[in-house]
Design a protein around this motif. Structure first.
Motif, PDB file in Angstrom:
ATOM      1  N   ILE A   1       0.812  -1.215   0.000  1.00 49.81           N
ATOM      2  CA  ILE A   1       0.000   0.000   0.000  1.00 49.81           C
ATOM      3  C   ILE A   1       0.847   1.267   0.000  1.00 49.81           C
ATOM      4  CG2 ILE A   1      -1.943  -1.121   1.161  1.00 49.81           C
ATOM      5  CD1 ILE A   1      -0.929   0.584   3.696  1.00 49.81           C
ATOM      6  N   GLY A   2       2.160   1.124  -0.068  1.00 49.80           N
ATOM      7  CA  GLY A   2       3.003   2.308  -0.083  1.00 49.80           C
ATOM      8  C   GLY A   2       4.464   1.938  -0.117  1.00 49.80           C
ATOM      9  N   GLN A   3       5.301   2.970  -0.248  1.00 51.43           N
ATOM     10  CA  GLN A   3       6.737   2.760  -0.196  1.00 51.43           C
ATOM     11  C   GLN A   3       7.393   4.035   0.303  1.00 51.43           C
ATOM     12  OE1 GLN A   3       9.280   4.271  -2.335  1.00 51.43           O
ATOM     13  NE2 GLN A   3       7.734   5.669  -3.193  1.00 51.43           N
ATOM     14  N   CYS A   4       8.545   3.880   0.911  1.00 56.46           N
ATOM     15  CA  CYS A   4       9.332   5.031   1.340  1.00 56.46           C
ATOM     16  C   CYS A   4      10.800   4.660   1.229  1.00 56.46           C
ATOM     17  CB  CYS A   4       8.969   5.475   2.758  1.00 56.46           C
ATOM     18  SG  CYS A   4       9.150   4.215   4.041  1.00 56.46           S
ATOM     19  N   ALA A   5      11.640   5.654   1.034  1.00 53.81           N
ATOM     20  CA  ALA A   5      13.050   5.355   0.800  1.00 53.81           C
ATOM     21  C   ALA A   5      13.943   6.494   1.260  1.00 53.81           C
ATOM     22  CB  ALA A   5      13.293   5.093  -0.685  1.00 53.81           C
ATOM     23  N   LEU A   6      15.105   6.124   1.727  1.00 53.39           N
ATOM     24  CA  LEU A   6      16.228   7.034   1.899  1.00 53.39           C
ATOM     25  C   LEU A   6      17.219   6.680   0.801  1.00 53.39           C
ATOM     26  CD1 LEU A   6      16.646   6.910   5.788  1.00 53.39           C
ATOM     27  CD2 LEU A   6      15.800   8.839   4.430  1.00 53.39           C
ATOM     28  N   SER A   7      17.467   7.608  -0.105  1.00 47.83           N
ATOM     29  CA  SER A   7      18.336   7.353  -1.240  1.00 47.83           C
ATOM     30  C   SER A   7      19.443   8.400  -1.319  1.00 47.83           C
ATOM     31  CB  SER A   7      17.524   7.345  -2.541  1.00 47.83           C
ATOM     32  OG  SER A   7      16.958   8.619  -2.777  1.00 47.83           O
ATOM     33  N   GLU A   8      20.333   8.209  -2.292  1.00 46.42           N
ATOM     34  CA  GLU A   8      21.469   9.124  -2.460  1.00 46.42           C
ATOM     35  C   GLU A   8      22.181   9.338  -1.125  1.00 46.42           C
ATOM     36  OE1 GLU A   8      20.641  12.586  -4.914  1.00 46.42           O
ATOM     37  OE2 GLU A   8      18.819  11.596  -5.621  1.00 46.42           O
ATOM     38  N   VAL A   9      22.405   8.249  -0.418  1.00 41.04           N
ATOM     39  CA  VAL A   9      23.056   8.317   0.890  1.00 41.04           C
ATOM     40  C   VAL A   9      24.521   8.693   0.693  1.00 41.04           C
ATOM     41  CG1 VAL A   9      23.657   7.046   2.978  1.00 41.04           C
ATOM     42  CG2 VAL A   9      21.475   6.598   1.810  1.00 41.04           C
ATOM     43  N   VAL A  10      24.947   9.736   1.357  1.00 45.68           N
ATOM     44  CA  VAL A  10      26.333  10.198   1.289  1.00 45.68           C
ATOM     45  C   VAL A  10      26.887  10.227   2.702  1.00 45.68           C
ATOM     46  CG1 VAL A  10      27.896  12.044   0.601  1.00 45.68           C
ATOM     47  CG2 VAL A  10      25.833  11.586  -0.752  1.00 45.68           C
ATOM     48  N   ARG A  11      28.012   9.603   2.881  1.00 47.09           N
ATOM     49  CA  ARG A  11      28.650   9.582   4.204  1.00 47.09           C
ATOM     50  C   ARG A  11      29.721  10.676   4.286  1.00 47.09           C
ATOM     51  NH1 ARG A  11      25.676   7.222   8.135  1.00 47.09           N
ATOM     52  NH2 ARG A  11      24.952   5.132   7.577  1.00 47.09           N
TER      53      ARG A  11
END
Length: 206
Positions: free
Chosen positions: A96-106
């Motif tokens: 029923i949905g999606q969520c994301a943390l992307s373009e992770v830069v350390r």
């Protein structure tokens, strides 16, 4: 908020691959979710049309989707993108949905981009806020320890803006003609949330 977590497959510096909230089951991308993800998209084509970037014609074909979710699974392990697919506890096979943390830069940045979407039949009940709060708890917690999360949203997407504001995100700027969406280059606003657990002089783990 009362939550519990499923301790499955955590790699150093990454979130758990499966998490629960009071109402939701959150699962990291895997090719096994391809058919459920395609069904989710098919139910929401019109709902997402105003907000989603233009995609290739075959973007949601089965084999293309499986390959994309396999790449996201590898990116999860590499610590560059963490996408979760959402299901209700009483209907675990229906996304029923999606969520994301992307373009992770350390390094000295310790930052990620936030994205999310929700089934048209589920809006207005606080489910996305519930999912994002759990995701941010994980992203800002000691195992992942991001310093900053940023999100971009169209100014006319009032529902999405309210979700961010209720989570404590602050408006930082305006980007004209930021993304090509729904047949035109669309303006976006930038919102960000700083991890409250980071001290002003706390050094990042490089």
């Amino acid at each position: 908020m009362s939550t519990s977590s499923l301790m499955t497959g955590r790699r150093a510096g990454s979130p758990l691959k499966q998490m629960r909230t009071d109402r939701l089951w959150m699962r990291a991308s895997t090719p096994a979710l391809a058919e459920a993800a395609i069904d989710y998209q098919a139910r929401n084509v019109e709902h997402f049309a105003r907000w989603d970037p233009t995609r290739p014609a075959d973007h949601w074909e089965l084999e293309v989707t499986r390959a994309r979710l396999a790449r996201e699974e590898a990116a999860f392990d590499a610590g560059t993108t963490w996408r979760f697919w959402l299901s209700l506890h009483d209907a675990p096979e229906r996304v029923i949905g999606q969520c994301a943390l992307s373009e992770v830069v350390r390094g000295v940045f310790q930052s990620a981009m936030l994205g999310y979407s929700l089934d048209h039949a589920c809006v207005g009940g606080g489910l996305m806020q519930e999912a994002l709060r759990r995701l941010l708890d994980e992203g800002f917690g000691p195992a992942v320890s991001l310093h900053r999360v940023q999100a971009s949203v169209r100014p006319d997407n009032q529902r999405s803006r309210r979700v961010l504001e209720r989570l404590g995100f602050q408006r930082e700027g305006f980007s004209p003609r930021y993304l090509f969406i729904d047949g035109a280059w669309r303006d976006h606003e930038t919102f960000a949330l700083i991890n409250p657990q980071w001290g002003e002089t706390q050094r990042p783990a490089v």
